[in-house]
Scaffold this motif. Structure first.
Motif, short mmCIF file in Angstrom:
data_model
loop_
_atom_site.label_atom_id
_atom_site.label_comp_id
_atom_site.label_asym_id
_atom_site.label_seq_id
_atom_site.Cartn_x
_atom_site.Cartn_y
_atom_site.Cartn_z
N ASN A 88 -49.18 104.50 -101.04
CA ASN A 88 -47.89 103.84 -101.23
C ASN A 88 -47.07 104.02 -99.96
OD1 ASN A 88 -45.66 102.57 -102.26
ND2 ASN A 88 -45.04 104.23 -103.62
N THR A 89 -47.00 102.97 -99.16
CA THR A 89 -46.29 103.06 -97.89
C THR A 89 -45.54 101.77 -97.62
OG1 THR A 89 -46.54 103.61 -95.54
CG2 THR A 89 -48.21 102.18 -96.50
N LYS A 90 -44.52 101.87 -96.77
CA LYS A 90 -43.74 100.71 -96.38
C LYS A 90 -43.67 100.65 -94.86
CE LYS A 90 -40.82 100.40 -100.51
NZ LYS A 90 -39.44 100.39 -101.04
N SER A 91 -43.51 99.44 -94.36
CA SER A 91 -43.43 99.24 -92.92
C SER A 91 -42.56 98.03 -92.63
CB SER A 91 -44.83 99.04 -92.34
OG SER A 91 -44.75 98.79 -90.94
N LYS A 92 -41.81 98.11 -91.54
CA LYS A 92 -41.03 96.95 -91.10
C LYS A 92 -41.96 95.87 -90.56
CE LYS A 92 -36.67 99.22 -89.81
NZ LYS A 92 -35.74 99.52 -88.69
#
Length: 804
Positions: free
Chosen positions: A243-247
């Protein structure tokens, strides 16, 4: 050469791998605690074993550090939770440089490349000190896992109306698993779930998320820099395992090399989102000799200073370091495009198998780390190595040249270029800078004349010619390096010097100058147009000389940059269509003379204040061809503009006469001649002016009033001007809710008015300016708390006549 150091790790006694370590010299003479990330020099300074390495001649006094071998030691606990994982990696993100690594008495491996992450920066040059650093300059950590995911989002496109977000997952698993990957950008109502299988070991998996309408990322002054949050989630048997987020930013970049109408050769310019963009900016060097001492605040201040000077591009030069992640993130936010060199510069490099292998791993790691940043618009294989071979810098015998060219192609083309094109298809790659680009490739990658202005980019330095003569500059397709030196301010030099150093001819001044003949070159160039300071007071003479070098540098780089900007839509004798101006250099690595426009510590030189104007979106540029004055309107924006020219006498700040042109449509991204008149006719129309007694100012106006800065044109060298007198400028510092202002009162026309508040950090809204009015007001932005009283005490004012 690099000295070897060792890392000894003992498990079971403490926790954490960043933070406190112990450091020992090989001869047993020094033992001390050390911070990681860090380096030996920083540890010695923090514990009081050495003074400020930048003070006076300490770069010589502390050579013993680089000649010793050093050992870092730490102990750590491995928790029960970590020990349950099936794989544990000991990760060194940056080891500088030659080291062996031991754990509990067992050697784990060795290192020889500071630009790799393990499971070189060059030093000195002609603008910096020689501090061969050693140490753990980036973090150290344990990674314990059953499944390890590394996510790299990049954004290639098929067209501006249809986008494909490419997400690469580097996965390391103990045994193969089946699962699902869900990609989503909630703001765009876009989501996609893919069934996938991860094989045991390390694998690279690529997923695509299709997008229709997005907001585009634009360079500074051409639009905004919007971003979206990409969410990547992984599931196995219904359990969330990733579970990760990135611009994610959306933009396209093209390097256009195609035939130019009316000219031999090829164009060389960048299209961003389908729009040709003139690159305005500078070159970036490491901000400190000791990378662990570069704070986020220092990075942000330097990059914000670039954006505030209307820059939209920086070249990260290949003799420094690949910058930290924060550097590129700030550039993403500010709209600063990055020309990214690989770290090879001004040398021949080996091509043995072990070196090629470490380079290949370096390139993979750096491209994977950085390719998601929209600010990076091009990769470049090296700095000046094609030019070095093409023009034989190293005096290679003719019979041996084919072998050197073969090695050059093997390293930069067959390895670095091949890897970059495999890892990142979203931006162009150049083998070198300067280069003839596509023409160099046609000639076997090393052009006969790598400085041919009909192709590619050029580097140009010449200190003997008159920098006010625009005819001496190459009418190139793209100017990626050029510049002149100056000294920093006295307030920057004072903390690292003593009274006996405060002379232009002192041992200190000579030692800080690492460019052969540089101190004399500055005075010789200044003397072409200015009287040199001649005060009988030694300190005044020294500070006046520092000032005159900054005046000279600012005026020289202004003249050259304006020449490049007005050449962007012209082809003359087959040359021109210039689409980039990146002067050397933006920042400094210590307190010394250099080509920089920002001093070590962040203080703006006069050149950086000038850059605010010569990189403005709308700019009038004046020059003489023969005895005829021409003024061009240079504009990034499409609009109707009219020109106002005002003639002043050197003797008093009242206009002698004024001229105004009719409005002319100036297309965006162009330079258009909108005024042409013999100087004699212009002056005759003003009645009582000659070249020696008068000067000109001019600005552009649209329907709403003045657009862009006021520029000036000197009709003679200021040293020959008749009527130039001391203006006796007085100043009043005030403060209101918006900040500090300085109101100036002058009795005469004052050239290169320079305001300085000593060691108070901050910057003025304008500085080094021509004052042709009796009153002027500038604002001051302080970078720490200050007061009207402190600013008033600290404020000094110089103009050109004051130093004669």
């Amino acid at each position: 050469s690099r000295q070897r150091f060792s890392l000894l790790l003992l498990s079971g006694l403490s926790s954490g791998l960043d933070g406190k370590w112990s450091l020992f010299s090989s001869d047993g003479s020094v033992s001390l605690p050390a911070e990681v990330p860090g380096c030996v020099h920083s540890a010695l300074q923090q514990q009081g074993h050495i003074q400020d390495p930048y003070f006076r001649f300490n770069d010589l006094s502390y050579r013993w550090i680089a000649l010793n071998n050093w050992t870092y030691v730490t102990t750590f606990n491995v928790s029960a939770e970590v020990r349950t994982k099936q794989k544990i990696h000991l990760v060194f993100d940056g080891v500088d440089t030659v080291a062996s690594i031991w754990l509990n008495g067992v050697i784990l491996g060795s290192t020889d490349n500071m630009f790799r992450r393990y499971e070189q920066s060059s030093f000195s040059w002609d603008w910096g000190p020689s501090f061969p650093t050693m140490g753990l300059w980036k973090g150290v950590r344990l990674e314990a896992f059953d499944i390890l995911f590394l996510v790299f989002p990049v954004c290639p496109d098929s067209s501006l109306s249809q986008w494909a977000v490419q997400v690469e997952l580097l996965v390391d698993v103990v045994q193969k698993i089946n699962g699902q990957i869900t990609l989503s950008i909630p703001e765009l109502d876009s989501e996609q779930t893919v069934e996938t299988r991860f094989l045991s070991g390390k694998t690279k998996n690529t997923f695509i998320l299709h997008i229709n309408t997005v907001k585009l990322w634009w360079p500074n002054s051409h639009g905004d820099q919007p971003f979206y949050q990409l969410s990547v989630r992984g599931f196995q048997d219904g359990f969330l395992i990733l579970n990760t987020k990135s611009k994610v930013y959306f933009r396209t970049v093209e390097l256009v090399q195609e035939p130019v109408f009316g000219s031999p050769g090829l164009s060389f310019y960048f299209r961003i989102n389908g729009k040709p963009i003139f690159l305005k900016g500078s070159n970036w060097i490491p901000a400190h000799s000791f990378q662990d001492q570069i704070s986020p605040a220092v990075l942000r201040n330097l990059l914000q200073s670039a954006a505030d000077a209307n820059m939209n591009a920086l070249r990260v030069w290949g003799g420094g370091v690949y910058e930290q992640d924060l550097f590129y993130s700030i550039c993403d936010e500010l709209g600063i495009m990055i020309w990214q060199d690989f770290m090879f510069a001004c040398a021949t490099y080996p091509t043995e198998d072990d070196f090629i292998q470490t380079v290949r791993e370096e390139v993979v790691q750096q491209v994977q780390r950085l390719k998601s940043h929209p600010s990076i618009i091009i990769w470049s294989g090296n700095n000046e190595n094609e030019a070095a071979l093409g023009t034989n810098w190293f005096s290679i015998p003719a019979a041996e040249r084919p072998r050197y060219v073969k090695d050059y192609v093997k390293l930069y083309v067959n390895n670095i270029r091949e890897i970059v094109q495999e890892e990142d298809q979203s931006r162009p790659f150049l083998v070198s800078s300067p280069t003839n680009g596509a023409e160099s490739e046609r000639e076997g990658w090393v052009a006969a004349d790598p400085y041919d202005p009909h192709y590619g980019d050029t580097h140009f330095y010449s200190y003997g010619h008159d920098c006010w003569d625009w005819r001496s500059f190459p009418r190139t397709r793209f100017a990626s390096e050029y510049g002149f030196q100056s000294w920093p301010s006295f307030s920057t030099l004072q903390p690292v010097s003593i009274k006996e150093d405060w002379s232009y001819t002192s041992n200190f001044s000579s030692h800080r100058q690492h460019h052969e003949g540089g101190n004399q070159q500055m005075l010789q160039q200044a003397a072409l147009h200015f009287n040199l300071p001649n005060s009988t007071d030694p300190l005044s003479r020294f500070t006046d000389t520092l000032y005159i070098t900054q005046v000279m540098q600012a005026q020289c780089v202004k003249t050259q940059t304006e020449f490049y900007r007005r050449s962007q839509t012209e082809i003359i004798e087959g040359k021109g269509h210039t689409m980039g101006a990146l002067y050397w250099q933006l920042n400094d690595i210590w307190q010394a003379p250099s080509w920089s426009s920002i001093e070590f510590g962040g203080k703006w030189k006069m050149l950086h204040y000038f850059a605010q104007n010569f990189f403005a979106s709308v700019l009038p540029v004046g020059f003489e061809d023969g005895d005829t004055l021409l003024i061009y309107a240079v504009s990034d924006l499409s609009q109707d503009l009219k020109l106002r020219v005002t003639v002043y006498s050197w003797t008093h700040p009242d206009p002698v006469c004024s001229l105004k042109s009719d409005p002319v449509l100036v297309p965006g991204g162009s330079a258009l001649a909108i005024f042409k008149q013999p100087v004699a006719a212009l002056l005759a129309g003003c009645g009582r002016c000659t070249r020696l007694t008068c000067l000109l100012t001019f600005h552009l106006e649209d329907g709403g009033g003045q657009r862009g800065p006021t520029n000036q044109h000197f009709l003679c060298s200021p040293k020959d001007a008749q009527g130039l007198q001391r203006p006796n400028i007085t100043a009043e510092v005030q403060q209101d809710e918006s900040g500090f202002t300085v109101t100036l009162h002058s009795a005469a026309v004052a050239a290169f008015v320079w305001l300085d508040v000593g060691s108070v950090p901050g910057r003025f809204s304008s500085n080094g300016f021509l004052m042709v009015s009796r009153n002027a007001t500038v604002s001051f932005t302080a970078w720490r708390p200050t007061s009207v009283a402190e600013l008033s005490r600290s404020l000094s004012i110089r103009s050109l006549a004051d130093v004669y």
